[in-house]
Structure formats: structure tokens, C-alpha cells
Design an enzyme around this catalytic site. Structure first.
Site, mmCIF file in Angstrom:
data_model
loop_
_atom_site.group_PDB
_atom_site.id
_atom_site.type_symbol
_atom_site.label_atom_id
_atom_site.label_comp_id
_atom_site.label_asym_id
_atom_site.label_seq_id
_atom_site.Cartn_x
_atom_site.Cartn_y
_atom_site.Cartn_z
ATOM 1 N N ASP A 67 0.822 -1.207 0.000
ATOM 2 C CA ASP A 67 0.000 0.000 0.000
ATOM 3 C C ASP A 67 0.860 1.263 0.000
ATOM 4 O OD1 ASP A 67 0.941 -0.507 2.565
ATOM 5 O OD2 ASP A 67 -1.022 -0.897 3.422
ATOM 6 N N ASN A 132 -7.443 -2.794 14.005
ATOM 7 C CA ASN A 132 -8.834 -3.080 13.620
ATOM 8 C C ASN A 132 -8.936 -4.325 12.725
ATOM 9 O OD1 ASN A 132 -7.820 -2.212 11.183
ATOM 10 N ND2 ASN A 132 -9.169 -0.449 10.962
ATOM 11 N N HIS A 134 -7.196 -4.812 9.895
ATOM 12 C CA HIS A 134 -6.948 -4.604 8.457
ATOM 13 C C HIS A 134 -5.658 -5.295 8.006
ATOM 14 C CE1 HIS A 134 -4.658 -0.473 9.000
ATOM 15 N NE2 HIS A 134 -3.802 -1.465 9.026
ATOM 16 N N GLU A 139 -9.671 -2.043 4.987
ATOM 17 C CA GLU A 139 -10.306 -1.776 6.275
ATOM 18 C C GLU A 139 -11.491 -2.721 6.496
ATOM 19 O OE1 GLU A 139 -8.566 -0.050 8.086
ATOM 20 O OE2 GLU A 139 -8.199 2.000 7.459
HETATM 21 C C1 F6R Z 1 1.462 -1.427 5.897
HETATM 22 C C2 F6R Z 1 0.275 -2.251 6.027
HETATM 23 C C3 F6R Z 1 -0.556 -2.183 7.259
HETATM 24 C C4 F6R Z 1 0.263 -2.471 8.509
HETATM 25 C C5 F6R Z 1 -0.600 -2.376 9.759
HETATM 26 C C6 F6R Z 1 0.219 -2.555 11.022
HETATM 27 O O1 F6R Z 1 2.067 -1.615 4.644
HETATM 28 O O2 F6R Z 1 -0.025 -2.956 5.136
HETATM 29 O O3 F6R Z 1 -1.611 -3.091 7.148
HETATM 30 O O4 F6R Z 1 0.829 -3.742 8.419
HETATM 31 O O5 F6R Z 1 -1.257 -1.150 9.799
HETATM 32 O O6 F6R Z 1 1.097 -1.513 11.146
HETATM 33 P P1 F6R Z 1 2.215 -1.529 12.280
HETATM 34 O O7 F6R Z 1 3.187 -2.571 11.909
HETATM 35 O O8 F6R Z 1 2.808 -0.142 12.224
HETATM 36 O O9 F6R Z 1 1.519 -1.802 13.565
#
Ligand code: F6R
Length: 241
Positions: A67, A132, A134, A139
Site C-alpha cells: 500500500d 482493527n 486490516h 479496512e
Molecule cells: C502497511 C500495512 C498495514 C500495517 C498495519 C500494522 O504496509 O499494510 O496493514 O501492516 O497497519 O502496522 P504496524 O506494523 O505499524 O503496527
């Protein structure tokens, strides 16, 4: 699904880096799906160490990031382009022309899926999870059939990610993400979660029924997933066992 619980974040990262490095050694021309965020940082540091020691090469590797925020230039320090360049790409022998992000294809995001297909599909996808549930920026409520597209980030994600920005107002509201169906096509997935703040999402993803309310729960249906947790993230599932 194989679930590995490591004592702490460092050990989780060592385990992940070893699996990825072994995979690269066996498949030096593989296609990697990459995640950003806090969780994979130490894994990437360790991969750089292994590269510097001469153990692995990224020369023939292609990468697709999960992303990227919309409207952040690659040079913006908060962009995922910048994150990947700083942490990994600038420190290894990868050819930058073989590194891709969904926003590079804006507004024709479907071309990201085509590009992945042309590259032979993702051999190994690294995934994290939001509090959450995701995956990527899919989401809660995202369709399991979703492809790469532009999405609106939900309030929870904006709040979680504000730690990387000066103020919550600076967090972009839109992003482009690989879809859930794109992620599910990866041949192998290595899923990482660390910390107490992930324990609820982990429980909801792997101990309850598959539901679009918890996007990561779809991974229960993937044939080749290694889940690596630290004790804090595994706390709720450990109690259940
Ligand atoms: C980032 C991504 C997100 C993160 C998630 C956890 O490329 O795909 O889904 O993996 O938001 O983020 P952290 O590791 O910062 O807790």
C-alpha cells in the site's frame, strides 16, 4: 496455518528474517510482497545484515508493496516509498526499477494486479495487521473479492498512524492498497504481529469465524500462511488454548 509464538519482538524479527532469507536463497528470482509500518522494521534491518554478510542477494528480485498513501510524493518522508528506500532498498542490491507501489499506477489501479500477474504472481507476501484487523489498507468491511484500488482510511487507522506524522491532521485520508483477493493469491504468506495492542485483532482473526468485519480472518482460508507473533500479541489466543 502455522502459528509460531516467539518470546519478544526481536526474536519474532529474527525468525521472520531467517524464513525470508532462506526463501530468497532457494528462489533468487522470486517476487516479494512487502509491508511497511513498525512491525517489519527489524526484519528488514536483519535482512540488510544478512545481505551485507554476503548470504543473500536481491539482484533478481521484484517487489510489490502492499500500500501507499495517496498524494504523498515518493520523496515525502512519510510515504511508504521513502520508508522502503531508507530502510531496505538503498541498503541492498535490488534494482529500483523492479520495485513497485500501487500508487505508481494511479488512477489505473487494476494495472497493479496485472503487473503482479505478469511478474508471475507474489511468491512470498509479508503482512502485518492493524489494530482493527486490516491487512494492507483493506479496512473492516472490505470485500474479500477486492482488487488493488483507492480506499478511504478509517478513523481507527488514521489515529494509529498519526504517530508517524506531526499531527493527526497531516495523516492522508486516502491510500491505495492491494485488494484482499490480490493478497490471497500470494503463494506463501508470512504474517507478523507484535505487541499487546494487537492481541484483540489476532484473537478476532484466528479464533473466530471468517468475517469481512475482520479482514485478516480471511487468512484462515489461505493454504500457506506462517503466523509469527510475540507473546504479547498471542496473549489472548494462548489463553484460549
Ligand atoms: C502497511 C500495512 C498495514 C500495517 C498495519 C500494522 O504496509 O499494510 O496493514 O501492516 O497497519 O502496522 P504496524 O506494523 O505499524 O503496527
Amino acid at each position: 496455518m502455522k502459528i509460531i509464538v516467539e518470546e519478544n519482538y526481536q526474536m519474532l524479527s529474527e525468525r521472520a528474517a531467517k524464513i525470508i532469507a532462506d526463501f530468497i536463497k532457494k528462489n533468487p528470482k522470486c517476487v516479494l510482497g512487502l509491508a511497511t509500518g513498525s512491525t517489519p522494521i527489524e526484519t528488514y534491518n536483519l535482512l540488510v545484515e544478512k545481505y551485507k554478510k554476503g548470504g543473500i542477494s536481491f539482484k533478481n528480485i521484484t517487489t510489490f508493496n502492499l500500500d501507499e498513501y495517496s498524494k504523498l510524493a515518493p520523496k515525502n518522508e512519510q510515504s511508504y516509498h521513502f520508508f522502503m528506500n531508507k530502510l531496505l532498498f538503498s541498503k541492498i542490491d535490488i534494482a529500483l526499477k523492479n520495485t513497485f507501489f500501487p500508487t505508481d499506477f494511479s488512477p489505473n489501479f487494476e494495472n497493479y494486479d496485472k503487473k503482479i500477474k505478469e511478474a508471475g504472481g507474489i511468491d512470498l507476501q509479508i503482512l502485518g495487521i492493524g489494530t482493527n484487523g486490516h491487512i494492507g489498507f483493506n479496512e473492516p468491511g472490505s470485500k474479500f473479492s477486492s482488487k488493488t484500488r483507492q480506499v478511504l482510511l478509517n478513523k481507527n487507522t488514521i489515529k494509529d498512524n498519526s504517530r508517524f506524522f506531526k499531527s493527526i491532521k497531516d495523516v492522508p485520508k486516502k491510500a491505495a492498497t492491494m485488494g484482499i483477493s490480490t493478497i490471497m493469491k500470494a503463494k506463501k504468506i508470512i504474517f507478523l504481529a507484535s505487541g499487546e495492542n494487537k492481541k484483540e485483532a489476532i484473537y478476532n482473526s484466528f479464533c473466530k469465524k471468517v468475517s469481512t468485519k475482520v479482514p485478516a480472518s480471511i487468512l484462515q482460508k489461505h493454504k500457506n500462511v506462517i503466523v509469527i507473533l510475540d507473546k504479547a500479541a498471542a496473549e489472548k489466543i494462548a489463553k484460549k488454548e
